[in-house]
Write a protein that holds these residues in place. Sequence first.
Motif, mmCIF file in Angstrom:
data_model
loop_
_atom_site.group_PDB
_atom_site.id
_atom_site.type_symbol
_atom_site.label_atom_id
_atom_site.label_comp_id
_atom_site.label_asym_id
_atom_site.label_seq_id
_atom_site.Cartn_x
_atom_site.Cartn_y
_atom_site.Cartn_z
ATOM 1 N N SER A 124 0.812 -1.211 0.000
ATOM 2 C CA SER A 124 0.000 0.000 0.000
ATOM 3 C C SER A 124 0.848 1.266 0.000
ATOM 4 C CB SER A 124 -0.957 -0.006 1.170
ATOM 5 O OG SER A 124 -0.233 0.007 2.370
ATOM 6 N N ALA A 125 2.018 1.239 0.664
ATOM 7 C CA ALA A 125 2.832 2.457 0.726
ATOM 8 C C ALA A 125 3.353 2.838 -0.657
ATOM 9 C CB ALA A 125 3.987 2.283 1.707
ATOM 10 N N SER A 126 3.885 1.884 -1.384
ATOM 11 C CA SER A 126 4.429 2.250 -2.693
ATOM 12 C C SER A 126 3.306 2.491 -3.695
ATOM 13 C CB SER A 126 5.418 1.208 -3.205
ATOM 14 O OG SER A 126 4.826 -0.049 -3.212
ATOM 15 N N ASN A 127 2.179 1.807 -3.541
ATOM 16 C CA ASN A 127 1.052 2.083 -4.435
ATOM 17 C C ASN A 127 0.507 3.487 -4.213
ATOM 18 O OD1 ASN A 127 1.391 -0.434 -5.423
ATOM 19 N ND2 ASN A 127 -0.483 -1.309 -4.570
ATOM 20 N N LEU A 128 0.509 3.902 -2.953
ATOM 21 C CA LEU A 128 0.051 5.246 -2.615
ATOM 22 C C LEU A 128 0.955 6.295 -3.276
ATOM 23 C CD1 LEU A 128 -2.267 6.234 -0.877
ATOM 24 C CD2 LEU A 128 -0.693 6.439 1.041
ATOM 25 N N LEU A 129 2.238 5.995 -3.260
ATOM 26 C CA LEU A 129 3.211 6.888 -3.892
ATOM 27 C C LEU A 129 2.924 7.004 -5.395
ATOM 28 C CD1 LEU A 129 5.827 8.421 -3.005
ATOM 29 C CD2 LEU A 129 7.096 6.511 -4.027
ATOM 30 N N SER A 138 -13.827 0.419 2.458
ATOM 31 C CA SER A 138 -13.825 1.550 1.543
ATOM 32 C C SER A 138 -13.717 2.874 2.299
ATOM 33 C CB SER A 138 -15.112 1.567 0.727
ATOM 34 O OG SER A 138 -15.305 0.336 0.078
ATOM 35 N N LEU A 139 -14.427 2.941 3.427
ATOM 36 C CA LEU A 139 -14.470 4.196 4.184
ATOM 37 C C LEU A 139 -13.089 4.596 4.679
ATOM 38 C CD1 LEU A 139 -17.742 3.981 6.284
ATOM 39 C CD2 LEU A 139 -17.202 5.606 4.467
ATOM 40 N N SER A 140 -12.339 3.630 5.232
ATOM 41 C CA SER A 140 -11.056 3.991 5.816
ATOM 42 C C SER A 140 -10.066 4.451 4.747
ATOM 43 C CB SER A 140 -10.492 2.838 6.638
ATOM 44 O OG SER A 140 -9.925 1.881 5.797
ATOM 45 N N TYR A 141 -10.225 3.941 3.509
ATOM 46 C CA TYR A 141 -9.292 4.358 2.456
ATOM 47 C C TYR A 141 -9.526 5.788 2.018
ATOM 48 C CZ TYR A 141 -7.955 -0.469 2.478
ATOM 49 O OH TYR A 141 -7.506 -1.683 2.875
ATOM 50 N N LEU A 142 -10.700 6.317 2.314
ATOM 51 C CA LEU A 142 -10.953 7.720 1.996
ATOM 52 C C LEU A 142 -10.039 8.630 2.811
ATOM 53 C CD1 LEU A 142 -14.826 8.007 1.680
ATOM 54 C CD2 LEU A 142 -13.109 7.925 -0.134
ATOM 55 N N ARG A 143 -9.521 8.070 3.937
ATOM 56 C CA ARG A 143 -8.597 8.859 4.756
ATOM 57 C C ARG A 143 -7.169 8.777 4.230
ATOM 58 N NH1 ARG A 143 -9.218 7.925 11.064
ATOM 59 N NH2 ARG A 143 -8.011 6.152 10.371
ATOM 60 N N SER A 144 -6.848 7.654 3.548
ATOM 61 C CA SER A 144 -5.478 7.452 3.064
ATOM 62 C C SER A 144 -5.165 8.312 1.857
ATOM 63 C CB SER A 144 -5.248 6.000 2.666
ATOM 64 O OG SER A 144 -5.767 5.133 3.627
ATOM 65 N N PHE A 145 -6.181 8.574 1.049
ATOM 66 C CA PHE A 145 -5.925 9.277 -0.202
ATOM 67 C C PHE A 145 -7.118 10.164 -0.527
ATOM 68 C CE2 PHE A 145 -5.817 9.580 -4.872
ATOM 69 C CZ PHE A 145 -4.523 10.050 -5.037
ATOM 70 N N ARG A 146 -6.838 11.376 -0.990
ATOM 71 C CA ARG A 146 -7.915 12.285 -1.339
ATOM 72 C C ARG A 146 -8.386 11.990 -2.767
ATOM 73 N NH1 ARG A 146 -10.580 17.083 0.023
ATOM 74 N NH2 ARG A 146 -10.195 16.453 2.156
ATOM 75 N N PHE A 147 -9.423 11.175 -2.865
ATOM 76 C CA PHE A 147 -9.958 10.824 -4.176
ATOM 77 C C PHE A 147 -10.690 12.010 -4.786
ATOM 78 C CE2 PHE A 147 -9.230 6.722 -2.317
ATOM 79 C CZ PHE A 147 -8.852 5.945 -3.388
ATOM 80 N N ASP A 148 -10.668 12.084 -6.106
ATOM 81 C CA ASP A 148 -11.429 13.122 -6.800
ATOM 82 C C ASP A 148 -12.888 12.716 -6.940
ATOM 83 O OD1 ASP A 148 -9.218 14.995 -7.675
ATOM 84 O OD2 ASP A 148 -8.492 13.081 -8.475
#
Length: 274
Positions: free
Chosen positions: A155-160, A183-193
């Motif tokens: 997840s770290a390198s994919n986030l990058l 799904s909800l928690s991933y909204l915190r990891s990345f600011r989706f458009d």
Amino acid sequence: AKASGRGTCKRIEPGMDAHLKARQEMKVSLRHALKNRALELHYQPLINLHTGRITSCEALVRWKHPEKGPVSPAEFIPIAEETGLIGPLGEWILRQACTEAAKWPSQVSVAVNLSPLQFRNRRLASVIRDILSETGLEASRLQLEITESVFLNDSASNLLILQQIRQLGAKIAMDDFGTGYSSLSYLRSFRFDKIKVDRSFIADLPTGRESLAIIRAVAGIGRTLGITTTVEGVETQTQLDAINAEGFDEAQGYLFARPVPASQILEIVQSSRE
Ligand code: C2E
Ligand code: CA
Ligand code: CA
Ligand code: CA
């Protein structure tokens, strides 16, 4: 394999050999199809519910098997993922979609599905950058639809990589929202458009109380966080009424249009701007 008390995973079924063989054959003919241009992209419009206009079109890959006829991407994408073919296939899809979209009116974007396995290519963002400059498509007109499984491994390198893609100016949508575990928690990891609610939550509207509660919550999250909210799989006017009542931004589904070949979508987007 899952540890199951009943040992269901270990049972050898009579049809197993035939099944494996069919998959193996499918893999070979899929590789052949990619090489011989037997794959095609269809496009399905997404409608802005406030203006009624087409905002973007989703690219959906199609394969006409020489003997079997049309094979669903739900069937052959997993095979491409297992066999490593998803790398070249995914690149072909991106290049093809950007080439087509460059012919559309500039207000219309293209949405491309990215397999989580495409993130194994650490240079994914630069592949996308090269395709954009090759095709001349403005980065802001490319939307990438990803599922939460992107966050499950590496997840770290994919986030990058996601951040690099975003830096190009492309947009990132969370696809199939609600079907995963968190799904909800991933909204915190990345600011989706964009958040795209899965079709399964639309199918039983307006009577399904649980679905209605969930899509209402998603619409609220989108409003609060400033994320565009979309639903897929809208088939009836009553479903559309329920979605409009919740204040969704966009919708996609057979009620508006089915996925169509490139030449037809070009006509549709051109006439919709007149
Ligand atoms: P998805 O990303 O959730 O795409 C939406 C699917 O719902 C598409 O199926 C679309 O044709 C279908 N659909 C659209 N409107 C309606 C509707 O009103 N009712 C119903 N019942 N269905 C509707 P499709 O094209 O068979 O694709 C299935 C899945 O295969 C996609 O689900 C996506 O996960 C994958 N896929 C398709 N094209 C690509 C691709 O180019 N790359 C990757 N990685 N995956 C793809
Ligand atoms: Ca999608
Ligand atoms: Ca879906
Ligand atoms: Ca999907």
